[in-house]
Design a protein around this motif. Structure first.
Motif, PDB file in Angstrom:
ATOM      1  N   PRO A 276      39.477  54.908  35.845  1.00 47.04           N
ATOM      2  CA  PRO A 276      39.309  56.339  35.593  1.00 47.04           C
ATOM      3  C   PRO A 276      38.229  56.582  34.539  1.00 47.04           C
ATOM      4  N   ALA A 277      37.432  57.631  34.724  1.00 46.28           N
ATOM      5  CA  ALA A 277      36.330  57.889  33.802  1.00 46.28           C
ATOM      6  C   ALA A 277      36.815  58.204  32.403  1.00 46.28           C
ATOM      7  N   ASP A 278      37.996  58.803  32.285  1.00 48.40           N
ATOM      8  CA  ASP A 278      38.490  59.196  30.963  1.00 48.40           C
ATOM      9  C   ASP A 278      39.125  58.040  30.200  1.00 48.40           C
ATOM     10  N   ALA A 279      39.218  56.851  30.828  1.00 50.23           N
ATOM     11  CA  ALA A 279      39.836  55.705  30.145  1.00 50.23           C
ATOM     12  C   ALA A 279      38.876  55.018  29.190  1.00 50.23           C
ATOM     13  N   ASN A 280      37.561  55.203  29.403  1.00 50.73           N
ATOM     14  CA  ASN A 280      36.543  54.610  28.520  1.00 50.73           C
ATOM     15  C   ASN A 280      36.654  53.098  28.420  1.00 50.73           C
ATOM     16  N   VAL A 281      36.945  52.434  29.527  1.00 52.31           N
ATOM     17  CA  VAL A 281      37.027  50.976  29.496  1.00 52.31           C
ATOM     18  C   VAL A 281      35.633  50.385  29.641  1.00 52.31           C
ATOM     19  N   SER A 282      35.478  49.139  29.195  1.00 56.74           N
ATOM     20  CA  SER A 282      34.188  48.463  29.301  1.00 56.74           C
ATOM     21  C   SER A 282      34.253  47.217  30.176  1.00 56.74           C
ATOM     22  N   ALA A 283      35.447  46.827  30.597  1.00 54.32           N
ATOM     23  CA  ALA A 283      35.597  45.635  31.429  1.00 54.32           C
ATOM     24  C   ALA A 283      36.932  45.694  32.155  1.00 54.32           C
ATOM     25  N   VAL A 284      37.077  44.805  33.140  1.00 55.39           N
ATOM     26  CA  VAL A 284      38.309  44.708  33.913  1.00 55.39           C
ATOM     27  C   VAL A 284      38.791  43.259  33.882  1.00 55.39           C
ATOM     28  N   VAL A 285      40.081  43.086  33.648  1.00 58.54           N
ATOM     29  CA  VAL A 285      40.713  41.767  33.690  1.00 58.54           C
ATOM     30  C   VAL A 285      41.553  41.701  34.966  1.00 58.54           C
ATOM     31  N   TYR A 286      41.477  40.587  35.681  1.00 57.67           N
ATOM     32  CA  TYR A 286      42.343  40.429  36.848  1.00 57.67           C
ATOM     33  C   TYR A 286      42.934  39.027  36.885  1.00 57.67           C
ATOM     34  N   ARG A 287      44.013  38.906  37.630  1.00 56.51           N
ATOM     35  CA  ARG A 287      44.672  37.620  37.849  1.00 56.51           C
ATOM     36  C   ARG A 287      45.392  37.683  39.192  1.00 56.51           C
ATOM     37  N   PHE A 288      45.846  36.532  39.667  1.00 57.45           N
ATOM     38  CA  PHE A 288      46.567  36.464  40.929  1.00 57.45           C
ATOM     39  C   PHE A 288      48.052  36.251  40.653  1.00 57.45           C
ATOM     40  N   ALA A 289      48.883  37.114  41.226  1.00 56.27           N
ATOM     41  CA  ALA A 289      50.328  36.918  41.155  1.00 56.27           C
ATOM     42  C   ALA A 289      50.804  35.972  42.243  1.00 56.27           C
ATOM     43  N   SER A 290      50.040  35.870  43.329  1.00 52.96           N
ATOM     44  CA  SER A 290      50.305  34.873  44.364  1.00 52.96           C
ATOM     45  C   SER A 290      49.010  34.640  45.128  1.00 52.96           C
ATOM     46  N   PHE A 291      48.888  33.456  45.708  1.00 55.92           N
ATOM     47  CA  PHE A 291      47.676  33.154  46.470  1.00 55.92           C
ATOM     48  C   PHE A 291      47.938  31.987  47.403  1.00 55.92           C
ATOM     49  N   ALA A 292      47.704  32.195  48.706  1.00 57.70           N
ATOM     50  CA  ALA A 292      47.818  31.112  49.685  1.00 57.70           C
ATOM     51  C   ALA A 292      47.012  31.500  50.913  1.00 57.70           C
ATOM     52  N   THR A 293      45.876  30.824  51.127  1.00 55.26           N
ATOM     53  CA  THR A 293      45.050  31.046  52.316  1.00 55.26           C
ATOM     54  C   THR A 293      44.686  29.696  52.927  1.00 55.26           C
ATOM     55  N   GLU A 294      44.218  29.712  54.164  1.00 57.60           N
ATOM     56  CA  GLU A 294      43.758  28.474  54.782  1.00 57.60           C
ATOM     57  C   GLU A 294      42.506  27.989  54.044  1.00 57.60           C
ATOM     58  N   ARG A 295      42.611  26.836  53.427  1.00 63.57           N
ATOM     59  CA  ARG A 295      41.542  26.330  52.577  1.00 63.57           C
ATOM     60  C   ARG A 295      40.225  26.157  53.354  1.00 63.57           C
ATOM     61  N   ASP A 296      39.172  26.706  52.732  1.00 63.53           N
ATOM     62  CA  ASP A 296      37.807  26.586  53.256  1.00 63.53           C
ATOM     63  C   ASP A 296      37.566  27.337  54.572  1.00 63.53           C
ATOM     64  N   HIS A 297      38.546  28.185  54.954  1.00 65.14           N
ATOM     65  CA  HIS A 297      38.367  28.975  56.175  1.00 65.14           C
ATOM     66  C   HIS A 297      38.651  30.461  55.951  1.00 65.14           C
ATOM     67  N   ASP A 298      39.679  30.766  55.145  1.00 68.14           N
ATOM     68  CA  ASP A 298      40.019  32.156  54.833  1.00 68.14           C
ATOM     69  C   ASP A 298      39.697  32.398  53.362  1.00 68.14           C
ATOM     70  N   PHE A 299      38.978  33.502  53.063  1.00 67.57           N
ATOM     71  CA  PHE A 299      38.402  33.675  51.730  1.00 67.57           C
ATOM     72  C   PHE A 299      38.687  35.058  51.153  1.00 67.57           C
ATOM     73  N   LEU A 300      38.851  35.056  49.821  1.00 67.88           N
ATOM     74  CA  LEU A 300      38.855  36.291  49.045  1.00 67.88           C
ATOM     75  C   LEU A 300      37.615  36.280  48.161  1.00 67.88           C
ATOM     76  N   ASN A 301      36.816  37.346  48.234  1.00 66.20           N
ATOM     77  CA  ASN A 301      35.616  37.472  47.409  1.00 66.20           C
ATOM     78  C   ASN A 301      35.797  38.609  46.416  1.00 66.20           C
ATOM     79  N   VAL A 302      35.398  38.374  45.185  1.00 70.35           N
ATOM     80  CA  VAL A 302      35.440  39.404  44.147  1.00 70.35           C
ATOM     81  C   VAL A 302      34.017  39.672  43.676  1.00 70.35           C
ATOM     82  N   TYR A 303      33.644  40.960  43.649  1.00 71.36           N
ATOM     83  CA  TYR A 303      32.304  41.379  43.257  1.00 71.36           C
ATOM     84  C   TYR A 303      32.398  42.364  42.100  1.00 71.36           C
ATOM     85  N   ALA A 304      31.407  42.344  41.227  1.00 64.99           N
ATOM     86  CA  ALA A 304      31.285  43.352  40.171  1.00 64.99           C
ATOM     87  C   ALA A 304      30.436  44.492  40.723  1.00 64.99           C
TER      88      ALA A 304
END
Length: 252
Positions: free
Chosen positions: A1-29
């Motif tokens: 939100p614009a009114d939050a005045n944040v300068s960065a975002v922190v993220y983490r995974f609560a769970s993760f399981a994909t087919e290795r080297d075939h199914d992908f999650l990409n994160v972009y700034a």
């Protein structure tokens, strides 16, 4: 939100399981029309660092994409994020060894590792980590707990306030004395196997050594061990009778 005045975002995974080297999650700034590729994730929960691994992205926008092929499927992912608002909306506001998650400064590497030293105290507690979430993979920790000489105790009582480790692979070991002693108890699994909060263990003597080890696979919530030197009735176990023992100066 614009009114939050944040300068960065922190993220983490609560769970993760994909087919290795075939199914992908990409994160972009940034947004989908003007962004910078940050990371590509594939595999299991250990590959993305587990629940205790946080990632920091400068700016106010993330773009996340997920793709899978036509073959093997898996459980997928849960990604949690938080705008950095601690300390005046700057990462440095939490100090160089901290960062912000859900409005709280948390310390990087706030997990046990190696020799955690000698603790001289009549009562206290130890834990494998102080962050929300799970302990780290490939952890090796040890604590030595010594009763103060002036307390004149003859035994130590301990119990688990929390216990959850990968069954048969991640272990807490409690020794009477140091690790050269053959008298020891090995714990692995879940709280119910430890007897719950009402289960107390008694060790004769004035020293405990506690070790914790985890492998490279699944992590869990870890443990909290509480102890108390036996001082009831002049420091003898028999003072509480054959069916009770002392915890925090009370026969239980």
């Amino acid at each position: 939100p614009a009114d939050a005045n944040v300068s960065a975002v922190v993220y983490r995974f609560a769970s993760f399981a994909t087919e290795r080297d075939h199914d992908f999650l990409n994160v972009y700034a940034g947004d989908p029309t003007n962004y910078t590729s940050l990371a590509k994730y594939s595999g299991d929960f250990v590959d993305v660092g587990g629940f205790g691994q946080y990632y920091v992205v400068d700016g106010t926008m993330l773009t996340v994409t997920f793709s899978s092929d036509r073959s093997v499927t898996d459980a997928g992912f849960v990604l949690e994020w938080s705008g950095v608002t601690c300390g005046g909306s700057t990462l440095s506001g939490c100090g160089g060894d901290h960062y912000c998650f859900n409005g709280t400064c948390v310390r990087k590497g706030d997990h046990c590792q190696g020799d955690m030293g000698v603790i001289t105290a009549l009562t206290g507690s130890i834990t494998d980590h102080h962050l929300p979430g799970n302990y780290l993979a490939n952890t090796q920790c040890s604590w030595t707990i010594v009763m103060p000489t002036e307390a004149e105790v003859s035994a130590v009582v301990y119990r688990f306030a929390l216990f959850a480790t990968e069954q048969s692979y991640d272990h807490v070991v409690v020794y009477a004395g140091d690790t050269s002693y053959t008298s020891r108890r090995v714990y692995s699994g879940y709280f119910e196997r430890m007897g719950g909060l009402g289960r107390h263990y008694v060790v004769a003597g004035t020293t405990l050594t506690v070790t914790f080890s985890s492998n490279e696979r699944r992590n869990d919530a870890g443990f909290v061990l509480e102890w108390s030197g036996v001082t009831c009735g002049g420091g003898t176990l028999s003072a509480c009778g054959s069916t009770a023992h002392c915890f925090n100066d009370t026969c239980v």
